[in-house]
Design an enzyme around this catalytic site. Structure first.
Site, PDB file in Angstrom:
ATOM      1  N   LEU A  53       0.844  -1.188   0.000  1.00 32.51           N
ATOM      2  CA  LEU A  53       0.000   0.000   0.000  1.00 32.51           C
ATOM      3  C   LEU A  53       0.884   1.244   0.000  1.00 32.51           C
ATOM      4  CD1 LEU A  53      -2.664  -1.143   2.640  1.00 32.51           C
ATOM      5  CD2 LEU A  53      -2.925  -1.049   0.144  1.00 32.51           C
ATOM      6  N   GLU A  71      -9.442   2.927   8.776  1.00 35.90           N
ATOM      7  CA  GLU A  71      -9.828   2.507   7.422  1.00 35.90           C
ATOM      8  C   GLU A  71      -9.752   0.982   7.319  1.00 35.90           C
ATOM      9  OE1 GLU A  71     -10.435   1.874   3.434  1.00 35.90           O
ATOM     10  OE2 GLU A  71      -8.521   1.304   4.327  1.00 35.90           O
TER      11      GLU A  71
HETATM   12  P1  NDP Z   1      -3.008  -8.403  -8.172  1.00 30.57           P
HETATM   13  O1  NDP Z   1      -3.168  -8.470  -6.702  1.00 30.57           O
HETATM   14  O2  NDP Z   1      -4.185  -8.046  -9.014  1.00 30.57           O
HETATM   15  O3  NDP Z   1      -2.433  -9.825  -8.610  1.00 30.57           O
HETATM   16  C1  NDP Z   1      -1.962 -10.009  -9.923  1.00 30.57           C
HETATM   17  C2  NDP Z   1      -1.773 -11.495 -10.155  1.00 30.57           C
HETATM   18  O4  NDP Z   1      -3.059 -12.102 -10.222  1.00 30.57           O
HETATM   19  C3  NDP Z   1      -1.094 -11.830 -11.457  1.00 30.57           C
HETATM   20  O5  NDP Z   1       0.311 -11.739 -11.354  1.00 30.57           O
HETATM   21  C4  NDP Z   1      -1.583 -13.252 -11.652  1.00 30.57           C
HETATM   22  O6  NDP Z   1      -0.950 -14.132 -10.741  1.00 30.57           O
HETATM   23  C5  NDP Z   1      -3.018 -13.140 -11.192  1.00 30.57           C
HETATM   24  N1  NDP Z   1      -3.911 -12.767 -12.286  1.00 30.57           N
HETATM   25  C6  NDP Z   1      -4.180 -11.534 -12.788  1.00 30.57           C
HETATM   26  N2  NDP Z   1      -5.062 -11.607 -13.789  1.00 30.57           N
HETATM   27  C7  NDP Z   1      -5.389 -12.912 -13.912  1.00 30.57           C
HETATM   28  C8  NDP Z   1      -6.255 -13.622 -14.771  1.00 30.57           C
HETATM   29  N3  NDP Z   1      -6.994 -12.993 -15.712  1.00 30.57           N
HETATM   30  N4  NDP Z   1      -6.345 -14.955 -14.639  1.00 30.57           N
HETATM   31  C9  NDP Z   1      -5.624 -15.604 -13.703  1.00 30.57           C
HETATM   32  N5  NDP Z   1      -4.783 -14.987 -12.854  1.00 30.57           N
HETATM   33  C10 NDP Z   1      -4.661 -13.653 -12.969  1.00 30.57           C
HETATM   34  O7  NDP Z   1      -1.741  -7.486  -8.545  1.00 30.57           O
HETATM   35  P2  NDP Z   1      -1.571  -5.925  -8.894  1.00 30.57           P
HETATM   36  O8  NDP Z   1      -0.124  -5.731  -9.126  1.00 30.57           O
HETATM   37  O9  NDP Z   1      -2.535  -5.491  -9.920  1.00 30.57           O
HETATM   38  O10 NDP Z   1      -1.981  -5.196  -7.526  1.00 30.57           O
HETATM   39  C11 NDP Z   1      -1.187  -5.326  -6.358  1.00 30.57           C
HETATM   40  C12 NDP Z   1      -0.960  -3.950  -5.755  1.00 30.57           C
HETATM   41  O11 NDP Z   1      -2.236  -3.390  -5.390  1.00 30.57           O
HETATM   42  C13 NDP Z   1      -0.134  -3.987  -4.475  1.00 30.57           C
HETATM   43  O12 NDP Z   1       0.675  -2.818  -4.435  1.00 30.57           O
HETATM   44  C14 NDP Z   1      -1.185  -3.951  -3.398  1.00 30.57           C
HETATM   45  O13 NDP Z   1      -0.694  -3.451  -2.172  1.00 30.57           O
HETATM   46  C15 NDP Z   1      -2.194  -3.021  -4.021  1.00 30.57           C
HETATM   47  N6  NDP Z   1      -3.539  -3.149  -3.464  1.00 30.57           N
HETATM   48  C16 NDP Z   1      -4.169  -2.000  -3.022  1.00 30.57           C
HETATM   49  C17 NDP Z   1      -5.458  -2.049  -2.535  1.00 30.57           C
HETATM   50  C18 NDP Z   1      -6.132  -0.800  -2.084  1.00 30.57           C
HETATM   51  O14 NDP Z   1      -7.328  -0.824  -1.766  1.00 30.57           O
HETATM   52  N7  NDP Z   1      -5.454   0.337  -2.045  1.00 30.57           N
HETATM   53  C19 NDP Z   1      -6.200  -3.321  -2.462  1.00 30.57           C
HETATM   54  C20 NDP Z   1      -5.442  -4.466  -2.954  1.00 30.57           C
HETATM   55  C21 NDP Z   1      -4.168  -4.366  -3.434  1.00 30.57           C
HETATM   56  P3  NDP Z   1       0.327 -15.038 -11.163  1.00 30.57           P
HETATM   57  O15 NDP Z   1       1.423 -14.072 -11.501  1.00 30.57           O
HETATM   58  O16 NDP Z   1       0.594 -15.855  -9.952  1.00 30.57           O
HETATM   59  O17 NDP Z   1      -0.144 -15.843 -12.352  1.00 30.57           O
END
Ligand code: NDP
Length: 217
Positions: A26, A34
């Site tokens: 984050l 929050e």
């Molecule tokens: P995600 O948490 O969305 O995870 C991405 C992973 O999900 C990919 O690497 C893959 O895993 C899998 N994935 C994505 N798309 C698909 C699909 N279509 N089918 C199957 N698997 C899929 O990653 P992000 O990088 O987008 O987001 C993470 C960031 O967001 C962090 O910095 C976190 O702290 C932040 N965050 C913030 C929130 C907030 O409310 N401010 C809430 C949640 C997260 P693999 O590589 O293993 O195949």
């Protein structure tokens, strides 16, 4: 009785550019009230599920996961394709592994045939950007619980929908784009089941407010 399977996205994002993450975590620290709001709202009721991407799962300290009192579903392309299996010890014991958002929803549709079981309650998509984008591509995504962060933070990950920010005007001008509207504080309170504070919140010097948006098409 089991409510229809609809998705509610829960996100905290900067007001300026919908920033949600930095360096795998984050962008901010210490938003205690929050985080407590997130926990209460996603737990309230029976059998709720939280769906998250593999990177978001990795960002949660191991001692805090799976998130307690909710069925956790993690999405990764490295997981076995097809309908996810219950984890050993049942869906309460650990997390369910799904190879796509679609197979996660198929798993939940199966579970929802029995009211009161894990996965038969509300379904929350809790990030990150990739999984929000996948969810927003489905008609099942009906609602966003947005914590709008007024303070600015440097981010490398962004929520893929501009809610109430200037760039939204361009999106709204596209005839086929889904329409999102902000609900009143009373409607928001009725849906989450608790009062929504009227004033701007402050945690650790960071200002934010709680909002609820719904898709109206
Ligand atoms: P995600 O948490 O969305 O995870 C991405 C992973 O999900 C990919 O690497 C893959 O895993 C899998 N994935 C994505 N798309 C698909 C699909 N279509 N089918 C199957 N698997 C899929 O990653 P992000 O990088 O987008 O987001 C993470 C960031 O967001 C962090 O910095 C976190 O702290 C932040 N965050 C913030 C929130 C907030 O409310 N401010 C809430 C949640 C997260 P693999 O590589 O293993 O195949």
């Amino acid at each position: 009785s089991t409510p229809p399977l609809e998705l509610t996205l829960v996100v905290a994002a900067t007001a300026r550019d919908m920033g949600i993450g930095a360096n795998g975590g984050l962008p901010w620290t210490g938003l205690r009230k929050e985080m407590a709001y997130f926990a209460r709202v996603t737990k309230r009721g029976d059998g709720n599920a939280v769906i998250m991407g593999r990177k978001t799962w990795d960002s949660i300290p191991p001692k805090f996961r799976p998130l307690r009192g909710r069925l956790n579903i993690v999405i990764s392309r490295s997981f076995v394709p097809g309908l996810p299996k219950d984890p050993a010890g049942g869906p309460d014991a650990s997390h369910v592994e799904a190879s796509s958002l679609e197979t996660a929803l198929e798993y939940l549709r199966q579970r929802r045939k029995a009211a009161g079981t894990p996965g038969s309650g509300r379904v929350f998509v809790i990030g990150g950007a990739q999984i929000y984008a996948a969810a927003l591509g489905l008609a099942d995504a009906r609602r966003v619980l947005l914590t709008r962060i007024m303070s600015d933070f440097s981010c490398d990950t962004f929520f893929p929908l501009a809610l109430g920010s200037p760039t939204n005007a361009a999106a709204e001008a596209m005839a086929d784009a889904p329409k999102w509207v902000q609900r009143s504080r009373a409607e928001h309170a009725a849906w989450i089941g608790e009062e929504v504070p009227e004033d701007v919140q402050t945690d650790n010097g960071t200002e934010y407010e709680f909002q609820m948006w719904e898709r109206v098409d």
